[in-house]
Design a protein around this motif. Structure first.
Motif, short mmCIF file in Angstrom:
data_model
loop_
_atom_site.label_atom_id
_atom_site.label_comp_id
_atom_site.label_asym_id
_atom_site.label_seq_id
_atom_site.Cartn_x
_atom_site.Cartn_y
_atom_site.Cartn_z
N PHE A 17 7.28 4.36 -8.50
CA PHE A 17 6.07 4.17 -7.71
C PHE A 17 5.05 3.30 -8.44
CE2 PHE A 17 1.82 5.28 -6.27
CZ PHE A 17 1.95 5.07 -4.91
N ILE A 18 4.87 3.55 -9.73
CA ILE A 18 3.93 2.76 -10.53
C ILE A 18 4.36 1.29 -10.56
CG2 ILE A 18 3.05 2.38 -12.88
CD1 ILE A 18 3.08 5.50 -13.15
N ALA A 19 5.65 1.05 -10.72
CA ALA A 19 6.16 -0.32 -10.69
C ALA A 19 5.93 -0.95 -9.31
CB ALA A 19 7.65 -0.34 -11.04
N SER A 20 6.04 -0.15 -8.28
CA SER A 20 5.83 -0.64 -6.92
C SER A 20 4.38 -1.08 -6.70
CB SER A 20 6.19 0.44 -5.90
OG SER A 20 7.55 0.75 -6.00
N CYS A 21 3.46 -0.40 -7.33
CA CYS A 21 2.04 -0.78 -7.19
C CYS A 21 1.81 -2.20 -7.70
CB CYS A 21 1.15 0.21 -7.94
SG CYS A 21 1.12 1.85 -7.19
N THR A 22 2.44 -2.54 -8.80
CA THR A 22 2.32 -3.89 -9.36
C THR A 22 2.91 -4.91 -8.40
OG1 THR A 22 2.49 -2.99 -11.59
CG2 THR A 22 2.90 -5.34 -11.34
N GLU A 23 4.08 -4.59 -7.85
CA GLU A 23 4.72 -5.51 -6.91
C GLU A 23 3.88 -5.67 -5.64
OE1 GLU A 23 7.03 -7.36 -7.94
OE2 GLU A 23 7.59 -6.20 -9.70
N THR A 24 3.25 -4.59 -5.20
CA THR A 24 2.39 -4.66 -4.02
C THR A 24 1.23 -5.62 -4.25
OG1 THR A 24 2.93 -2.39 -3.44
CG2 THR A 24 0.95 -3.32 -2.43
N GLU A 25 0.61 -5.53 -5.41
CA GLU A 25 -0.50 -6.43 -5.74
C GLU A 25 -0.04 -7.88 -5.78
OE1 GLU A 25 -2.17 -4.90 -9.35
OE2 GLU A 25 -3.12 -3.22 -8.31
N LYS A 26 1.12 -8.13 -6.37
CA LYS A 26 1.65 -9.50 -6.43
C LYS A 26 1.88 -10.05 -5.03
CE LYS A 26 4.02 -9.07 -10.88
NZ LYS A 26 5.35 -9.01 -11.52
N PHE A 27 2.40 -9.20 -4.15
CA PHE A 27 2.68 -9.65 -2.79
C PHE A 27 1.39 -9.87 -2.01
CE2 PHE A 27 3.36 -8.33 1.69
CZ PHE A 27 4.01 -9.49 2.10
N VAL A 28 0.49 -8.90 -2.05
CA VAL A 28 -0.73 -8.96 -1.24
C VAL A 28 -1.67 -10.06 -1.72
CG1 VAL A 28 -2.81 -7.69 -0.58
CG2 VAL A 28 -0.59 -6.57 -0.49
N TYR A 29 -1.92 -10.12 -3.01
CA TYR A 29 -2.92 -11.04 -3.54
C TYR A 29 -2.38 -12.44 -3.79
CZ TYR A 29 -5.64 -6.81 -4.12
OH TYR A 29 -6.30 -5.62 -3.89
N ASN A 30 -1.09 -12.55 -4.13
CA ASN A 30 -0.52 -13.86 -4.48
C ASN A 30 0.48 -14.37 -3.45
OD1 ASN A 30 -1.99 -13.63 -6.87
ND2 ASN A 30 -0.27 -12.69 -7.95
N ASN A 31 0.71 -13.59 -2.39
CA ASN A 31 1.69 -13.94 -1.37
C ASN A 31 3.07 -14.25 -1.98
OD1 ASN A 31 2.47 -14.21 1.30
ND2 ASN A 31 2.07 -16.41 1.33
N ASN A 32 3.43 -13.44 -2.98
CA ASN A 32 4.69 -13.61 -3.68
C ASN A 32 5.79 -12.90 -2.88
OD1 ASN A 32 6.90 -13.26 -5.43
ND2 ASN A 32 5.59 -13.29 -7.24
N LYS A 33 6.63 -13.67 -2.22
CA LYS A 33 7.66 -13.10 -1.36
C LYS A 33 8.76 -12.38 -2.16
CE LYS A 33 6.92 -16.27 2.50
NZ LYS A 33 5.55 -16.03 2.44
N ALA A 35 8.17 -10.61 -4.77
CA ALA A 35 7.59 -9.30 -5.06
C ALA A 35 7.75 -8.37 -3.86
CB ALA A 35 6.12 -9.44 -5.44
N ALA A 36 7.65 -8.92 -2.66
CA ALA A 36 7.85 -8.12 -1.45
C ALA A 36 9.26 -7.56 -1.40
CB ALA A 36 7.55 -8.95 -0.21
N THR A 37 10.23 -8.37 -1.79
CA THR A 37 11.63 -7.92 -1.82
C THR A 37 11.80 -6.80 -2.84
OG1 THR A 37 12.40 -10.11 -1.17
CG2 THR A 37 14.02 -8.64 -2.21
N ARG A 38 11.22 -6.98 -4.02
CA ARG A 38 11.30 -5.94 -5.06
C ARG A 38 10.59 -4.67 -4.59
NH1 ARG A 38 10.38 -10.59 -8.20
NH2 ARG A 38 8.14 -10.11 -8.37
N LEU A 39 9.48 -4.82 -3.90
CA LEU A 39 8.74 -3.68 -3.39
C LEU A 39 9.59 -2.90 -2.39
CD1 LEU A 39 6.23 -1.93 -2.95
CD2 LEU A 39 5.40 -3.70 -1.37
N ARG A 40 10.21 -3.59 -1.46
CA ARG A 40 11.06 -2.92 -0.47
C ARG A 40 12.23 -2.20 -1.15
NH1 ARG A 40 11.38 -7.82 1.97
NH2 ARG A 40 13.62 -7.63 2.17
N LYS A 41 12.79 -2.83 -2.17
CA LYS A 41 13.88 -2.20 -2.92
C LYS A 41 13.38 -0.93 -3.61
CE LYS A 41 17.19 -2.94 -6.61
NZ LYS A 41 17.62 -3.79 -7.71
N ASN A 42 12.21 -1.02 -4.24
CA ASN A 42 11.64 0.15 -4.92
C ASN A 42 11.35 1.28 -3.93
OD1 ASN A 42 11.73 -1.07 -7.40
ND2 ASN A 42 9.56 -1.59 -7.47
#
Length: 66
Positions: A17-33, A35-42
Motif C-alpha cells: 500500500f505504501i508503494a502504491s501511494c508513491t505510484e499514485t502521486e506519480k500518476f496523478v501529478y506527473n501523468n505517468n502512465k 506508474a498507473a500500470t504499477r498502481l493497478r498491479k499493486n
C-alpha cells in the motif's frame, strides 16, 4: 512475541500500500502512465493479500474452541 500469519500478511499488505501511494502521486501529478500500470498491479496484489488475510482469520477463529 512471534507474529502469526495474519499479522505477517497485514504487514506485507501495508508495504504494498505504501508503494502504491508513491505510484499514485506519480500518476496523478506527473501523468505517468507506467506508474498507473504499477498502481493497478499493486492494487491487485493488495486484493489478493486481503483475501488471504480473511481466510487466515477465519481459520484461526475456527481453530479456537472455548
Amino acid at each position: 512475541m512471534e507474529d502469526n500469519n495474519a499479522i505477517k500478511l497485514m504487514k506485507q499488505m501495508e508495504q504494498v500500500f505504501i508503494a502504491s501511494c508513491t505510484e499514485t502521486e506519480k500518476f496523478v501529478y506527473n501523468n505517468n502512465k507506467s506508474a498507473a500500470t504499477r498502481l493497478r498491479k499493486n492494487m491487485q496484489v493488495i486484493k489478493t493479500l486481503a483475501q488471504e488475510v480473511r481466510k487466515e482469520v477465519q481459520a484461526q477463529k475456527n481453530a479456537v474452541k472455548v
